[in-house]
Design an enzyme around this catalytic site. Structure first.
Site, PDB file in Angstrom:
ATOM      1  N   LEU A 203       0.858  -1.195   0.000  1.00  0.00           N
ATOM      2  CA  LEU A 203       0.000   0.000   0.000  1.00  0.00           C
ATOM      3  C   LEU A 203       0.888   1.237   0.000  1.00  0.00           C
ATOM      4  O   LEU A 203       1.589   1.498   0.969  1.00  0.00           O
ATOM      5  CB  LEU A 203      -0.893  -0.013   1.247  1.00  0.00           C
ATOM      6  CG  LEU A 203      -2.043   0.982   1.312  1.00  0.00           C
ATOM      7  CD1 LEU A 203      -3.064   0.707   0.225  1.00  0.00           C
ATOM      8  CD2 LEU A 203      -2.720   0.900   2.674  1.00  0.00           C
ATOM      9  N   HIS A 204       0.867   1.993  -1.122  1.00  0.00           N
ATOM     10  CA  HIS A 204       1.762   3.146  -1.173  1.00  0.00           C
ATOM     11  C   HIS A 204       1.213   4.321  -1.981  1.00  0.00           C
ATOM     12  O   HIS A 204       1.717   5.423  -1.866  1.00  0.00           O
ATOM     13  CB  HIS A 204       3.111   2.744  -1.767  1.00  0.00           C
ATOM     14  CG  HIS A 204       3.051   2.437  -3.225  1.00  0.00           C
ATOM     15  ND1 HIS A 204       2.582   1.246  -3.705  1.00  0.00           N
ATOM     16  CD2 HIS A 204       3.386   3.180  -4.305  1.00  0.00           C
ATOM     17  CE1 HIS A 204       2.635   1.262  -5.026  1.00  0.00           C
ATOM     18  NE2 HIS A 204       3.115   2.418  -5.418  1.00  0.00           N
ATOM     19  N   ARG A 205       0.219   4.116  -2.818  1.00  0.00           N
ATOM     20  CA  ARG A 205      -0.287   5.213  -3.643  1.00  0.00           C
ATOM     21  C   ARG A 205      -0.778   6.349  -2.753  1.00  0.00           C
ATOM     22  O   ARG A 205      -1.570   6.127  -1.828  1.00  0.00           O
ATOM     23  CB  ARG A 205      -1.425   4.736  -4.541  1.00  0.00           C
ATOM     24  CG  ARG A 205      -1.051   3.678  -5.555  1.00  0.00           C
ATOM     25  CD  ARG A 205      -0.314   4.263  -6.727  1.00  0.00           C
ATOM     26  NE  ARG A 205      -0.163   3.294  -7.807  1.00  0.00           N
ATOM     27  CZ  ARG A 205       0.491   3.513  -8.923  1.00  0.00           C
ATOM     28  NH1 ARG A 205       1.072   4.680  -9.118  1.00  0.00           N
ATOM     29  NH2 ARG A 205       0.580   2.580  -9.850  1.00  0.00           N
ATOM     30  N   GLN A 206      -0.324   7.565  -3.034  1.00  0.00           N
ATOM     31  CA  GLN A 206      -0.620   8.685  -2.147  1.00  0.00           C
ATOM     32  C   GLN A 206      -2.110   8.999  -2.079  1.00  0.00           C
ATOM     33  O   GLN A 206      -2.600   9.483  -1.061  1.00  0.00           O
ATOM     34  CB  GLN A 206       0.156   9.928  -2.583  1.00  0.00           C
ATOM     35  CG  GLN A 206      -0.243  10.539  -3.917  1.00  0.00           C
ATOM     36  CD  GLN A 206       0.605  11.752  -4.256  1.00  0.00           C
ATOM     37  OE1 GLN A 206       1.814  11.755  -4.071  1.00  0.00           O
ATOM     38  NE2 GLN A 206      -0.026  12.793  -4.761  1.00  0.00           N
TER      39      GLN A 206
END
Length: 230
Positions: A203-206
């Site tokens: 999980l990393h999408r801003q």
């Protein structure tokens, strides 16, 4: 024919690995530029090691920064290498700052650009990646679309059909090629996990992690899934 492969992040390394292997097999002259957008051992070096890929001829050591800082420094340093090496084609993959900087540097120098994974769209212009995808697609000479839907997206945006090649997704090739390199049993034992009793999430999408409402919804959904394992 001389090809430059420009990569900078973990997904790009993995997804370009089948192309790198193919170029080596066909004895095509190529070299790798690594921008250093991802630079920690676990996000970078370990993949070259475990996937048995050649070490990049150039590592630009860009590191972290704002979108403008990253992209600007990449443009400057990539341009220097391309002017020195004079490749016929530059290949980029995906939607990162590395991709748009590599494609733009090449296009400005009159070098042909090939975009692997072209035509993907989220239709959300608040995503930096969406901007990168669109810009890269519209300055590329060869667009390698993973699906027919991606190809239709490109045609709808006015890109000529003869520039588009529906190739499938290289991540599928990467999975099949690397199955023999994966020691699943060892990994599970090291992490004290059992088959079918865990799930993995990155999980990393801003637009997800920087939005409290969305992040709360994701965490809630994860808890519901986790309860099913109890």
């Amino acid at each position: 024919m001389k090809i430059s492969i420009i990569i900078g992040t973990r997904p790009e390394i993995i997804k370009m690995s089948p192309i790198i292997r193919c170029l080596k097999k066909e004895h095509i002259n190529f070299f790798i530029i690594h921008t250093g957008q991802h630079y920690s051992f676990k996000l970078d070096e370990i993949f070259f090691k475990d996937l048995k890929l050649p070490i990049p001829e150039y590592n630009l050591n860009i590191g972290s920064g704002t979108h403008g800082e990253e992209t600007g420094e990449m443009l400057i340093k990539i341009e220097r290498v391309l002017m020195k090496e004079k490749p016929d084609i530059v290949l980029v993959e995906g939607d990162t700052n590395t991709v748009v900087a590599g494609a733009l540097a090449a296009a400005k120098l009159g070098i042909k650009v090939g975009h692997v994974e072209a035509g993907l769209r989220s239709y959300d212009r608040q995503m930096p990646e969406e901007i990168n995808r669109i810009i890269t697609d519209h300055i590329s000479d060869y667009l390698f679309a993973p699906t027919e839907k991606a190809k239709k997206n490109l045609i709808y945006e006015g890109i000529l059909n003869n520039k588009i090649f529906c190739t499938g997704n290289t991540i599928v090739d990467a999975i099949y090629q690397n199955l023999g390199l994966i020691q699943e049993k060892t990994v599970l034992m090291n992490l004290q996990l059992k088959k079918n009793e865990y799930f993995l999430l990155t999980l990393h999408r801003q637009e997800n992690v920087d939005n409290k409402v969305k992040l709360s919804s994701i965490i809630k959904a994860l808890k519901n899934i986790s309860n099913k394992f109890d």
